[in-house]
Design a protein around this motif. Structure first.
Motif, PDB file in Angstrom:
ATOM      1  N   THR A   1       0.759  -1.196  -0.164  1.00  0.00           N
ATOM      2  CA  THR A   1      -0.115  -0.194   0.489  1.00  0.00           C
ATOM      3  C   THR A   1       0.308   0.904  -0.053  1.00  0.00           C
ATOM      4  O   THR A   1       1.989   1.023   0.426  1.00  0.00           O
ATOM      5  N   GLY A   2      -0.122   2.497  -0.479  1.00  0.00           N
ATOM      6  CA  GLY A   2       1.083   3.853  -0.029  1.00  0.00           C
ATOM      7  C   GLY A   2       2.014   3.993  -0.792  1.00  0.00           C
ATOM      8  O   GLY A   2       3.108   3.385  -1.229  1.00  0.00           O
ATOM      9  N   LEU A   3       2.069   2.760  -2.936  1.00  0.00           N
ATOM     10  CA  LEU A   3       3.078   2.978  -4.074  1.00  0.00           C
ATOM     11  C   LEU A   3       3.016   4.488  -3.901  1.00  0.00           C
ATOM     12  O   LEU A   3       1.679   5.538  -4.331  1.00  0.00           O
ATOM     13  N   PRO A   4       4.708   5.475  -4.397  1.00  0.00           N
ATOM     14  CA  PRO A   4       4.750   6.253  -4.529  1.00  0.00           C
ATOM     15  C   PRO A   4       4.092   6.379  -6.365  1.00  0.00           C
ATOM     16  O   PRO A   4       4.688   7.622  -7.042  1.00  0.00           O
ATOM     17  N   PHE A   5       3.380   6.091  -6.754  1.00  0.00           N
ATOM     18  CA  PHE A   5       2.613   5.671  -8.162  1.00  0.00           C
ATOM     19  C   PHE A   5       0.669   4.983  -8.281  1.00  0.00           C
ATOM     20  O   PHE A   5       1.043   4.572  -7.190  1.00  0.00           O
ATOM     21  N   ARG A   6       1.148   4.958  -9.375  1.00  0.00           N
ATOM     22  CA  ARG A   6      -0.702   4.418 -10.137  1.00  0.00           C
ATOM     23  C   ARG A   6      -0.308   2.994 -10.426  1.00  0.00           C
ATOM     24  O   ARG A   6       0.283   3.496 -11.695  1.00  0.00           O
ATOM     25  N   GLN A   7      -0.432   2.062  -9.796  1.00  0.00           N
ATOM     26  CA  GLN A   7      -0.079   0.457 -10.810  1.00  0.00           C
ATOM     27  C   GLN A   7      -1.467   1.178 -12.146  1.00  0.00           C
ATOM     28  O   GLN A   7      -1.796   1.217 -12.332  1.00  0.00           O
ATOM     29  N   ALA A   8       0.039   0.002 -13.014  1.00  0.00           N
ATOM     30  CA  ALA A   8      -0.892  -0.021 -14.739  1.00  0.00           C
ATOM     31  C   ALA A   8      -2.136  -0.640 -15.014  1.00  0.00           C
ATOM     32  O   ALA A   8      -1.875  -1.024 -14.010  1.00  0.00           O
ATOM     33  N   ALA A   9      -3.200  -0.282 -15.462  1.00  0.00           N
ATOM     34  CA  ALA A   9      -4.371  -0.837 -15.365  1.00  0.00           C
ATOM     35  C   ALA A   9      -4.209  -2.327 -15.901  1.00  0.00           C
ATOM     36  O   ALA A   9      -5.078  -3.430 -15.577  1.00  0.00           O
ATOM     37  N   PHE A  10      -3.372  -2.628 -16.995  1.00  0.00           N
ATOM     38  CA  PHE A  10      -2.571  -4.145 -17.178  1.00  0.00           C
ATOM     39  C   PHE A  10      -2.641  -4.787 -16.270  1.00  0.00           C
ATOM     40  O   PHE A  10      -2.670  -6.190 -16.237  1.00  0.00           O
ATOM     41  N   THR A  11      -1.693  -3.827 -15.357  1.00  0.00           N
ATOM     42  CA  THR A  11      -0.804  -5.317 -14.688  1.00  0.00           C
ATOM     43  C   THR A  11      -1.703  -5.317 -13.694  1.00  0.00           C
ATOM     44  O   THR A  11      -1.563  -6.940 -13.169  1.00  0.00           O
TER      45      THR A  11
ATOM     46  N   ARG B   1      14.072   7.174 -12.117  1.00  0.00           N
ATOM     47  CA  ARG B   1      13.456   8.328 -12.723  1.00  0.00           C
ATOM     48  C   ARG B   1      12.737   9.495 -12.319  1.00  0.00           C
ATOM     49  O   ARG B   1      12.680  10.810 -11.792  1.00  0.00           O
ATOM     50  N   GLY B   2      11.835   9.170 -10.893  1.00  0.00           N
ATOM     51  CA  GLY B   2      11.136  10.094  -9.779  1.00  0.00           C
ATOM     52  C   GLY B   2      10.022  10.860 -11.139  1.00  0.00           C
ATOM     53  O   GLY B   2       9.707  10.570 -12.142  1.00  0.00           O
ATOM     54  N   ASP B   3      10.174  12.137 -10.523  1.00  0.00           N
ATOM     55  CA  ASP B   3       9.757  13.225 -11.149  1.00  0.00           C
ATOM     56  C   ASP B   3       9.616  13.259 -12.460  1.00  0.00           C
ATOM     57  O   ASP B   3       8.749  13.854 -13.513  1.00  0.00           O
TER      58      ASP B   3
ATOM     59  N   ARG C   1       6.416  11.792 -14.955  1.00  0.00           N
ATOM     60  CA  ARG C   1       5.785  12.926 -15.819  1.00  0.00           C
ATOM     61  C   ARG C   1       6.167  13.260 -17.315  1.00  0.00           C
ATOM     62  O   ARG C   1       4.922  13.983 -17.602  1.00  0.00           O
ATOM     63  N   HIS C   2       6.917  14.133 -16.974  1.00  0.00           N
ATOM     64  CA  HIS C   2       6.976  14.460 -18.040  1.00  0.00           C
ATOM     65  C   HIS C   2       8.010  14.342 -19.105  1.00  0.00           C
ATOM     66  O   HIS C   2       7.863  15.081 -20.545  1.00  0.00           O
ATOM     67  N   ARG C   3       8.690  13.117 -19.467  1.00  0.00           N
ATOM     68  CA  ARG C   3       9.359  12.550 -20.118  1.00  0.00           C
ATOM     69  C   ARG C   3       9.137  11.346 -20.346  1.00  0.00           C
ATOM     70  O   ARG C   3       9.559  10.517 -19.767  1.00  0.00           O
ATOM     71  N   PRO C   4       8.191  10.091 -19.997  1.00  0.00           N
ATOM     72  CA  PRO C   4       7.391   9.161 -20.149  1.00  0.00           C
ATOM     73  C   PRO C   4       8.394   7.951 -20.792  1.00  0.00           C
ATOM     74  O   PRO C   4       9.365   8.799 -21.642  1.00  0.00           O
ATOM     75  N   HIS C   5       8.938   7.162 -20.650  1.00  0.00           N
ATOM     76  CA  HIS C   5       9.919   6.139 -20.818  1.00  0.00           C
ATOM     77  C   HIS C   5       8.765   4.260 -21.588  1.00  0.00           C
ATOM     78  O   HIS C   5       8.237   4.080 -20.714  1.00  0.00           O
ATOM     79  N   ALA C   6       9.903   4.264 -22.327  1.00  0.00           N
ATOM     80  CA  ALA C   6       9.448   2.699 -22.919  1.00  0.00           C
ATOM     81  C   ALA C   6      10.596   1.416 -23.002  1.00  0.00           C
ATOM     82  O   ALA C   6      11.494   1.971 -23.117  1.00  0.00           O
ATOM     83  N   THR C   7      10.370   0.304 -22.517  1.00  0.00           N
ATOM     84  CA  THR C   7      11.093  -1.026 -22.556  1.00  0.00           C
ATOM     85  C   THR C   7      10.917  -1.409 -23.980  1.00  0.00           C
ATOM     86  O   THR C   7      10.443  -1.343 -25.177  1.00  0.00           O
ATOM     87  N   ILE C   8      11.930  -1.252 -24.331  1.00  0.00           N
ATOM     88  CA  ILE C   8      12.563  -1.567 -26.203  1.00  0.00           C
ATOM     89  C   ILE C   8      13.314  -2.645 -26.041  1.00  0.00           C
ATOM     90  O   ILE C   8      13.517  -3.191 -26.474  1.00  0.00           O
ATOM     91  N   GLU C   9      14.124  -3.235 -25.245  1.00  0.00           N
ATOM     92  CA  GLU C   9      14.380  -4.319 -24.883  1.00  0.00           C
ATOM     93  C   GLU C   9      14.454  -5.317 -24.049  1.00  0.00           C
ATOM     94  O   GLU C   9      14.330  -5.012 -22.602  1.00  0.00           O
ATOM     95  N   MET C  10      13.928  -6.355 -23.545  1.00  0.00           N
ATOM     96  CA  MET C  10      14.076  -7.169 -22.764  1.00  0.00           C
ATOM     97  C   MET C  10      15.023  -8.447 -22.586  1.00  0.00           C
ATOM     98  O   MET C  10      14.784  -9.424 -23.440  1.00  0.00           O
ATOM     99  N   ASN C  11      15.844  -9.056 -21.931  1.00  0.00           N
ATOM    100  CA  ASN C  11      16.981 -10.642 -21.865  1.00  0.00           C
ATOM    101  C   ASN C  11      17.535 -10.233 -20.875  1.00  0.00           C
ATOM    102  O   ASN C  11      17.112  -9.474 -19.833  1.00  0.00           O
TER     103      ASN C  11
END
Length: 80
Positions: free
Chosen positions: A2-12, A65-67, A70-80
């Motif tokens: 509880t008390g996460l510093p973010f909102r968990q993604a709906a898909f997760t 990345r912290g705050d 909110r202004h510059r989101p990121h994406a996963t481009i490689e997973m291994n």
């Protein structure tokens, strides 16, 4: 957790994953596997595993990345 510093993604949330631990560059998720997570052979679907990996990478990176996220989101481009 509880008390996460973010909102968990709906898909997760949809697949039933929960954040168990979050810290500097670390995120541990848990999932209780049910029938809706299985492939046609009754084995955990690999898409569920990839989704968990993607979510944990995104959460851990977002924590670092912290705050800025909110202004510059990121994406996963490689997973291994």
């Amino acid at each position: 957790m509880t008390g996460l510093p973010f909102r968990q993604a709906a898909f997760t949330e949809l697949i039933g994953a929960r954040v168990e631990e979050i810290g500097e560059g670390v995120c541990r998720l848990s999932l209780t596997v049910g029938p809706n997570h299985l492939d046609r052979h009754g084995v955990l679907h690999t898409g569920v595993l990839m989704s968990l990996m993607d979510a944990s990478i995104g959460i851990a990176l977002g924590y670092l990345r912290g705050d800025e996220v909110r202004h510059r989101p990121h994406a996963t481009i490689e997973m291994n």
